[in-house]
Design a protein around this motif. Structure first.
Motif, PDB file in Angstrom:
ATOM      1  N   ILE A 168       2.803 -32.339 144.698  1.00  0.00           N
ATOM      2  CA  ILE A 168       3.334 -32.424 143.341  1.00  0.00           C
ATOM      3  C   ILE A 168       3.409 -33.891 142.930  1.00  0.00           C
ATOM      4  O   ILE A 168       3.908 -34.722 143.674  1.00  0.00           O
ATOM      5  CB  ILE A 168       4.743 -31.794 143.243  1.00  0.00           C
ATOM      6  N   HIS A 169       2.887 -34.183 141.747  1.00  0.00           N
ATOM      7  CA  HIS A 169       2.981 -35.507 141.142  1.00  0.00           C
ATOM      8  C   HIS A 169       3.661 -35.319 139.785  1.00  0.00           C
ATOM      9  O   HIS A 169       3.411 -34.323 139.108  1.00  0.00           O
ATOM     10  CB  HIS A 169       1.580 -36.105 140.960  1.00  0.00           C
ATOM     11  N   HIS A 170       4.513 -36.235 139.405  1.00  0.00           N
ATOM     12  CA  HIS A 170       5.193 -36.120 138.113  1.00  0.00           C
ATOM     13  C   HIS A 170       4.633 -37.142 137.130  1.00  0.00           C
ATOM     14  O   HIS A 170       4.380 -38.285 137.495  1.00  0.00           O
ATOM     15  CB  HIS A 170       6.706 -36.311 138.275  1.00  0.00           C
ATOM     16  N   MET A 171       4.437 -36.694 135.901  1.00  0.00           N
ATOM     17  CA  MET A 171       4.005 -37.590 134.831  1.00  0.00           C
ATOM     18  C   MET A 171       5.040 -37.556 133.721  1.00  0.00           C
ATOM     19  O   MET A 171       5.786 -36.588 133.583  1.00  0.00           O
ATOM     20  CB  MET A 171       2.641 -37.196 134.296  1.00  0.00           C
ATOM     21  N   THR A 172       5.078 -38.623 132.939  1.00  0.00           N
ATOM     22  CA  THR A 172       6.012 -38.696 131.828  1.00  0.00           C
ATOM     23  C   THR A 172       5.232 -38.625 130.530  1.00  0.00           C
ATOM     24  O   THR A 172       4.222 -39.307 130.354  1.00  0.00           O
ATOM     25  CB  THR A 172       6.827 -40.002 131.892  1.00  0.00           C
ATOM     26  N   ARG A 173       5.686 -37.757 129.638  1.00  0.00           N
ATOM     27  CA  ARG A 173       5.076 -37.615 128.317  1.00  0.00           C
ATOM     28  C   ARG A 173       6.223 -37.409 127.327  1.00  0.00           C
ATOM     29  O   ARG A 173       7.048 -36.520 127.521  1.00  0.00           O
ATOM     30  CB  ARG A 173       4.119 -36.426 128.307  1.00  0.00           C
ATOM     31  N   ASN A 174       6.268 -38.220 126.297  1.00  0.00           N
ATOM     32  CA  ASN A 174       7.346 -38.150 125.302  1.00  0.00           C
ATOM     33  C   ASN A 174       8.725 -38.238 125.958  1.00  0.00           C
ATOM     34  O   ASN A 174       9.621 -37.469 125.654  1.00  0.00           O
ATOM     35  CB  ASN A 174       7.227 -36.881 124.454  1.00  0.00           C
ATOM     36  N   GLN A 175       8.859 -39.135 126.884  1.00  0.00           N
ATOM     37  CA  GLN A 175      10.092 -39.397 127.634  1.00  0.00           C
ATOM     38  C   GLN A 175      10.601 -38.199 128.442  1.00  0.00           C
ATOM     39  O   GLN A 175      11.770 -38.130 128.790  1.00  0.00           O
ATOM     40  CB  GLN A 175      11.210 -39.900 126.700  1.00  0.00           C
ATOM     41  N   LYS A 176       9.727 -37.259 128.743  1.00  0.00           N
ATOM     42  CA  LYS A 176      10.089 -36.120 129.584  1.00  0.00           C
ATOM     43  C   LYS A 176       9.133 -36.081 130.765  1.00  0.00           C
ATOM     44  O   LYS A 176       7.941 -36.372 130.623  1.00  0.00           O
ATOM     45  CB  LYS A 176       9.993 -34.803 128.816  1.00  0.00           C
TER      46      LYS A 176
END
Length: 189
Positions: A151-159
């Motif tokens: 699992i990798h996390h990305m940020t989009r629109n501060q989420k």
């Protein structure tokens, strides 16, 4: 896991936690994928495709056969079966549909119905090179083993949003395909 064990575990009535999908602000385009399974002596395998490399969207990615709902489709199950026939030559008559997983929404604006079915042997792949570069199968046991999931996390629109990966040999299964496989793993528990 064999076919009988899979059906028994798949058709339970308990509530299952699912992986987060992308929270669309409007209704996404209806689509369906087929999770086609082969029942081999060594256990169940899942058929996957490598998308054609010249495509504008998701080129070269690993995916299930599937695509967008068309007006001639009687249902999203029909969409999944039609797309599997168009992409890899899998005749709908060779698929025993046993159900579907909960819908999954994607960042690219699709609202996907994952349809689960067993494939009868005796058909020959006919790959549409406009859509598919290759077709292969992966043991279900590998795909369901959460030790193989990254699992990798990305940020989009501060989420923050998770992106899932499942390595298989020289390939990387990721994105919606990996998330749907994780949901299947949760479902089979």
């Amino acid at each position: 896991m064999n076919k009988a064990e899979f059906i028994n575990r798949f058709q339970h009535a308990r509530q299952v936690s699912l992986e987060a999908d992308y929270p669309l602000t409007r209704k996404g385009r209806d689509a369906a994928v087929l999770i086609p399974m082969l029942d081999y002596d060594d256990g169940l395998h899942v058929i996957l495709t490598e998308r054609a490399h010249h495509l504008r969207h998701h080129a070269g990615q690993i995916s299930f056969p599937g695509g967008g709902y068309e007006p001639q489709d009687a249902s999203l199950t029909d969409t999944a079966l039609r797309e599997a026939f168009e992409e890899v030559g899998l005749p709908p008559s060779h698929v025993q549909v046993i159900g579907a997983l909960p819908d999954y929404r994607t960042i690219s604006g699709y609202h996907i119905k994952p349809v689960v079915g067993f494939v009868q042997p005796g058909f020959e792949y006919r790959i549409d090179p406009n859509e598919v570069a290759s077709v292969f199968d992966v043991p279900l046991s590998h795909l369901m083993d959460k030790k193989n999931h990254l699992i990798h996390h990305m940020t989009r629109n501060q989420k923050q949003f998770p992106i899932y990966f499942i390595p298989w040999q020289e390939r990387m299964i990721w994105g919606a395909t990996a998330a749907i496989l994780r949901n299947l793993a949760h479902h089979l528990g």
